[in-house]
Design a protein around this motif. Sequence first.
Motif, short mmCIF file in Angstrom:
data_model
loop_
_atom_site.label_atom_id
_atom_site.label_comp_id
_atom_site.label_asym_id
_atom_site.label_seq_id
_atom_site.Cartn_x
_atom_site.Cartn_y
_atom_site.Cartn_z
N THR A 88 13.85 51.30 16.90
CA THR A 88 12.50 50.79 17.15
C THR A 88 12.28 49.41 16.51
O THR A 88 11.31 48.74 16.83
CB THR A 88 11.43 51.76 16.64
N ASP A 89 13.20 48.99 15.63
CA ASP A 89 13.13 47.61 15.12
C ASP A 89 13.23 46.61 16.27
O ASP A 89 12.73 45.48 16.16
CB ASP A 89 14.27 47.35 14.13
N LEU A 90 13.89 47.01 17.36
CA LEU A 90 14.06 46.11 18.51
C LEU A 90 12.90 46.23 19.51
O LEU A 90 12.86 45.46 20.48
CB LEU A 90 15.38 46.41 19.24
N ARG A 99 14.41 62.32 25.72
CA ARG A 99 15.12 63.28 26.57
C ARG A 99 15.00 64.71 26.04
O ARG A 99 15.12 64.95 24.84
CB ARG A 99 16.59 62.92 26.68
N SER A 100 14.80 65.63 26.96
CA SER A 100 14.87 67.05 26.61
C SER A 100 16.34 67.44 26.41
O SER A 100 17.25 66.65 26.69
CB SER A 100 14.27 67.88 27.74
N ALA A 101 16.57 68.67 25.96
CA ALA A 101 17.94 69.15 25.78
C ALA A 101 18.71 69.12 27.10
O ALA A 101 19.92 68.97 27.11
CB ALA A 101 17.93 70.56 25.20
N GLY A 123 12.06 60.72 20.07
CA GLY A 123 10.84 61.50 20.23
C GLY A 123 9.69 60.86 19.48
O GLY A 123 9.83 59.77 18.90
N PRO A 124 8.53 61.48 19.47
CA PRO A 124 7.34 60.89 18.84
C PRO A 124 7.56 60.54 17.37
O PRO A 124 7.96 61.38 16.57
CB PRO A 124 6.28 61.98 19.00
N TYR A 156 7.61 62.29 28.92
CA TYR A 156 6.79 61.08 28.80
C TYR A 156 5.52 61.36 28.01
O TYR A 156 4.95 62.44 28.08
CB TYR A 156 6.38 60.58 30.19
N ASP A 157 5.09 60.34 27.29
CA ASP A 157 3.78 60.39 26.64
C ASP A 157 3.30 58.96 26.48
O ASP A 157 4.04 57.99 26.70
CB ASP A 157 3.87 61.11 25.29
N LEU A 158 2.04 58.83 26.08
CA LEU A 158 1.49 57.50 25.84
C LEU A 158 2.32 56.79 24.77
O LEU A 158 2.72 57.40 23.77
CB LEU A 158 0.05 57.59 25.38
N THR A 159 2.56 55.51 24.97
CA THR A 159 3.40 54.75 24.05
C THR A 159 2.91 54.84 22.61
O THR A 159 3.70 55.02 21.68
CB THR A 159 3.45 53.28 24.51
N GLU A 160 1.58 54.76 22.41
CA GLU A 160 1.05 54.78 21.05
C GLU A 160 1.23 56.13 20.38
O GLU A 160 1.08 56.24 19.16
CB GLU A 160 -0.42 54.38 21.03
N ARG A 161 1.60 57.17 21.16
CA ARG A 161 1.86 58.48 20.57
C ARG A 161 3.35 58.72 20.34
O ARG A 161 3.74 59.77 19.84
CB ARG A 161 1.27 59.59 21.45
#
Length: 411
Positions: free
Chosen positions: A99-101, A189-191, A81-82, A197-202
Motif C-alpha cells: 500500500t506504500d505504492l 481475493r477469497s480462498a 484485505g481490509p 469488493y468493498d468501498l476503497t476507504e474501508r
Amino acid sequence: MRGPDRLSNREARWLALAAQGLAIPRPAAAKRPGVARLRRLVDELGTIQLDAVNVVARTQFLVPFSRVGAYDPAHLRSLTGPGAPWFEYWGHAASLMSTDLYPLFRPSMKLRSWDQVENDAAGRRRAAWRNDHADYLRAVLRDVTENGPLTAGQLSDPRRRDGEWWDRRSDGRRAMEVLFGDGELAAWRSAGFERVYDLTERVIPTEALARPVPTIEEAQRELIVIAARCLGVATAPDLADYFWIRPKPAALRVAELVEDGRLLPASVEGWNKPAYVTPGARLRAPKRAHATLLSPFDSLVWNRDRTMRLFGFHYRIEIYVPEHLRTYGYYVLPLLVGDELVARFSLKADRRGGTLRVSGSYLEPGTSRDTVAEAAASELAGLGSWLGLESIEVAAHGNLADALAKAVPRG
C-alpha cells in the motif's frame, strides 16, 4: 556512486538475479519465513502478479516460495484485505503490491474513470458501456456501500448474461470491475480466488489514502525507478513493461530520469538497445547454489523477450495452445541453477493422489544432464513437500526424464 556502464551478458544476469531476490540461498528449513519476510519480499519485487491457474499452485504463492522457501500460505493471505498492508490493482496485470505504492496508482485510476485505458477503441467501448449502464453502476455502488464486502455474485441484482469472453460476465461483475478500475472500490481475493469488493476507504489503510496524489508524470517516474531497482538492468521497454506503462510516455520518463541522475545508461553485451541501471548498482556473483523452480508468471521471466536476451532461454506458456500442438506442456516451470536457466518441467500437483506429477522434463543444450537432474530432484522434493504431496512421479517424456527418474527420492 555510479553504477556499471559496460556489462557482459553474464554480469547483467547477476544484476537481475540479485534484484529479484534469487542470488542468495533460501533460509534453512528450520527458519520458516513469516509475515515480516513476505512483506519485505513485495518491497523487493515491487509487484507480484496474480493468476488463477492452480495446476501446481497459483503464481502469487509460487513466487515467494522460489525466493524464501516453505512459508505458510496463510501468512500471505493475511497480508490482503481490509486494512492490510498489500493491495490488488493493475500493476503488471492483476498484481499484489504494498500500500506504500497506492498513491502512485491513483492517477491511473483517474484516467480509467475518464475511460482513457489501453487504446482508443477499448476506451470507446468502455465509455459506451458506462454510459448505457450509468444507473446500474450507481445501484451497484449503493449495494456495496450498504451491504459490502461483496463478490459479484452476491449483488442484489447481478444480472447474469450469456455470451463469449467479456460478454459472458454478468453486468454486476462488469460494473464492479469498472468501479474497481476507477478506484471507487478496492478488492482482495477469497480462498477460491474470487474478487471480494468493498468501498476503497474501508479497504485501503487511512495513511495510504492520506498521502499526496502525484501527477501522472510523477507517478510514472517513480514506478520506473522502482522497476529499474527490481530488474537490476533493463532497457526502456523492459522498464515500461514492469508496471505496464505505455512505451511512449515511458521513454519520456526514462530520459527525464537519466537527466536527473536517477537512472544511469549502460550497455549490455548482445543487447541492441540502451540499458539502464540505478546509481550504486553493484556486481556480485550469485551465492545461491540450489536449484529454483520459477512460476511461468515470475517477474524474472514474465517478459519473454528479456528472458531470451538475458538467458538465451526461449520461453512461451502453452496454456492456450491445443494439446497436440504443445512443445513442452500445459504448465511449464523453468529451472534456475546458478545464473542460468538450465531446464523446464511440465508439472501438476495431484492433490487427491498426493503426488507431484512431472509429465515432461526438458534439458537445455550445453548443460550437464546428471548435475541438473540431481539439482532438479532436490527442488522438486522441496516443492512437493511444501504442497503437502508425498511422492514424485516422472513420466518418460523429454530428454531429462530418464536421469530425473533416477534422481528423485523414492516415496
